[in-house]
Design a protein around this motif. Structure first.
Motif, short mmCIF file in Angstrom:
data_model
loop_
_atom_site.label_atom_id
_atom_site.label_comp_id
_atom_site.label_asym_id
_atom_site.label_seq_id
_atom_site.Cartn_x
_atom_site.Cartn_y
_atom_site.Cartn_z
N ARG A 106 -4.08 -0.50 -2.27
CA ARG A 106 -5.47 -0.41 -3.03
C ARG A 106 -6.50 0.40 -2.08
NH1 ARG A 106 -6.43 -6.55 -3.28
NH2 ARG A 106 -5.00 -6.42 -1.68
N LYS A 107 -5.86 0.90 -1.04
CA LYS A 107 -6.77 1.88 -0.11
C LYS A 107 -6.33 3.28 -0.37
CE LYS A 107 -8.43 -1.53 2.22
NZ LYS A 107 -9.87 -1.86 2.19
N LYS A 108 -7.45 4.22 -0.20
CA LYS A 108 -7.22 5.62 -0.53
C LYS A 108 -6.31 6.11 0.78
CE LYS A 108 -11.28 6.42 -3.13
NZ LYS A 108 -12.39 7.02 -3.45
N VAL A 188 5.14 15.09 -6.75
CA VAL A 188 3.72 14.63 -6.85
C VAL A 188 3.38 14.74 -8.44
CG1 VAL A 188 1.14 15.01 -5.99
CG2 VAL A 188 3.25 15.39 -4.36
N HIS A 189 2.78 13.85 -8.76
CA HIS A 189 2.36 14.02 -10.41
C HIS A 189 1.10 12.91 -10.43
CE1 HIS A 189 4.28 10.08 -11.73
NE2 HIS A 189 5.12 10.35 -10.88
N GLY A 190 0.57 13.02 -11.52
CA GLY A 190 -0.65 12.17 -12.11
C GLY A 190 -0.13 10.97 -12.71
N ALA A 191 -1.05 9.86 -12.48
CA ALA A 191 -0.53 8.39 -13.29
C ALA A 191 -1.68 7.89 -13.52
CB ALA A 191 0.53 7.88 -12.39
N ASN A 192 -1.68 7.13 -14.60
CA ASN A 192 -2.67 6.28 -15.11
C ASN A 192 -2.60 5.17 -14.43
OD1 ASN A 192 -4.07 8.15 -16.84
ND2 ASN A 192 -2.33 7.77 -18.28
N TYR A 193 -1.60 4.62 -13.70
CA TYR A 193 -1.49 3.21 -13.57
C TYR A 193 -2.07 3.02 -11.83
CZ TYR A 193 2.78 5.42 -11.68
OH TYR A 193 3.77 6.45 -11.01
N ILE A 194 -2.81 4.30 -11.39
CA ILE A 194 -3.29 4.15 -10.24
C ILE A 194 -4.55 4.73 -10.05
CG2 ILE A 194 -2.08 6.27 -9.63
CD1 ILE A 194 -1.90 5.01 -6.55
N GLY A 195 -5.57 4.23 -9.55
CA GLY A 195 -7.15 4.78 -9.43
C GLY A 195 -7.97 3.50 -9.19
N ASP A 196 -9.38 4.19 -9.44
CA ASP A 196 -10.33 3.03 -9.08
C ASP A 196 -10.39 1.76 -9.91
OD1 ASP A 196 -11.65 4.44 -6.92
OD2 ASP A 196 -12.67 5.69 -8.42
N ARG A 198 -7.92 0.09 -10.86
CA ARG A 198 -6.82 -0.71 -10.36
C ARG A 198 -7.16 -1.68 -8.97
NH1 ARG A 198 -1.83 -1.17 -12.75
NH2 ARG A 198 -1.62 -2.83 -11.32
N VAL A 199 -8.31 -1.09 -8.46
CA VAL A 199 -8.72 -1.65 -7.10
C VAL A 199 -8.84 -3.13 -7.06
CG1 VAL A 199 -10.44 -1.76 -5.32
CG2 VAL A 199 -9.81 0.57 -6.46
N SER A 200 -9.32 -3.96 -8.25
CA SER A 200 -9.33 -5.33 -8.25
C SER A 200 -8.32 -6.17 -8.43
CB SER A 200 -10.66 -5.64 -9.19
OG SER A 200 -10.17 -5.22 -10.45
N SER A 201 -7.03 -5.33 -8.69
CA SER A 201 -5.82 -5.83 -9.19
C SER A 201 -4.99 -6.13 -7.73
CB SER A 201 -4.86 -4.97 -9.98
OG SER A 201 -5.38 -4.56 -11.02
N ALA A 202 -4.22 -7.20 -7.88
CA ALA A 202 -3.46 -7.63 -6.67
C ALA A 202 -2.57 -6.31 -6.11
CB ALA A 202 -2.36 -8.47 -7.00
N TYR A 203 -2.46 -5.41 -6.84
CA TYR A 203 -1.56 -4.23 -6.23
C TYR A 203 -1.89 -3.00 -7.16
CZ TYR A 203 2.02 -6.33 -8.98
OH TYR A 203 2.92 -6.84 -9.91
N MET A 204 -1.86 -1.84 -6.91
CA MET A 204 -1.84 -0.89 -7.68
C MET A 204 -0.35 -0.63 -8.52
SD MET A 204 -4.51 1.38 -7.73
CE MET A 204 -6.02 1.65 -6.75
N GLY A 205 -0.41 -0.10 -9.56
CA GLY A 205 0.71 0.44 -10.29
C GLY A 205 1.76 1.42 -9.34
#
Length: 249
Positions: A106-108, A188-196, A198-205
């Motif tokens: 959840r960190k950059k 390296v590719h883009g994904a909708n399961y990671i980003g701002d 998802r920060v409040s979730s327990a973990y990113m996709g």
């Protein structure tokens, strides 16, 4: 004064008497060899110290601690980067990317650094493999179908358009650690399961092993990294630190 002329035979004998004995020659060679070895070790130590000092200088100037980057990640990243640069493996040595898997998902934890102009080009989220862990990555593999991330140094290649849109091929530079990256289609590719969002979730996709980035930033990230830059995926794994040829070369 009258010159004294020595008989030839006596002169020859005298010359022999002043010749260094074989034992002395051998000792001399040993001493020379020992000096060369010591000088080589000293040069290697100096090179390592210089690389570490440069890495720390960059770290402090760019205030990377405030962005969360581990100082060890930076030191190791720069050391391996220097090895690759000296070998001529980097078509673009201006950019160094560090992925710091000692941090929460959840960190950059991706840092794209412009070494030439001394600035951080971009700092964003990056996914780890599904089987590497939940919030923190702690298991790594180079094996196909493992669905785990691979540690170590990569050189970026060209782009292509795949199922995730614009994607960037990676060439793993460390045998046994990440050299199966292309076979595994680790890119390296883009994904909708990671980003701002998802920060409040327990973990990113998580990915299948790819260092995926937020979809909205994928094109920007890929264009900064493509065509021969160095990317380093770090985790404080003692085995990797001890066995990496780029860190211990």
């Amino acid at each position: 004064m009258r010159k004294t002329i020595l008989p030839i035979a006596f002169a020859a004998a005298l010359a022999v008497s002043f010749t260094v004995s074989p034992v002395e020659k051998a000792d001399s060679k040993k001493a020379i060899t020992h000096t060369i070895v010591n000088n080589s070790s000293a040069a290697a130590s100096t090179t390592v110290a210089t690389a570490e000092a440069t890495a720390l200088s960059i770290y402090e100037r760019l205030e990377l601690d405030k962005l969360g980057l581990s100082v060890d990640a930076m030191k190791y990243a720069y050391k391996g980067y220097e090895q690759l640069r000296e070998k001529g493996a980097l078509a673009n040595s201006d950019v160094l990317t560090v992925v710091d898997f000692s941090q929460s998902s959840r960190k950059k934890r991706m840092y794209i650094i412009d070494l030439k102009n001394d600035k951080v080009l971009f700092n964003t989220y990056v996914a780890h493999g599904k089987n590497s862990g939940l919030d923190y990555a702690n298991q790594f593999s180079n094996t196909p179908e493992s669905l785990q991330s691979s540690l170590g140094f990569y050189v970026t290649k060209g782009t292509y358009s795949g199922k995730h849109g614009l994607s960037l091929r990676l060439s793993g530079q460390e045998k046994g650690w990440n050299d199966n990256a292309e076979e595994r289609a680790v890119v390296v590719h883009g994904a909708n399961y990671i980003g701002d969002h998802r920060v409040s979730s327990a973990y990113m996709g998580r990915s299948f092993g790819c260092p995926a980035v937020p979809q909205e930033y994928a094109e920007k990230v890929i264009n900064l990294l493509k065509d021969g830059t160095c990317l380093f995926i770090y985790h404080p794994s003692s085995r990797y630190e001890q066995e990496s040829t780029l860190l211990n070369g």
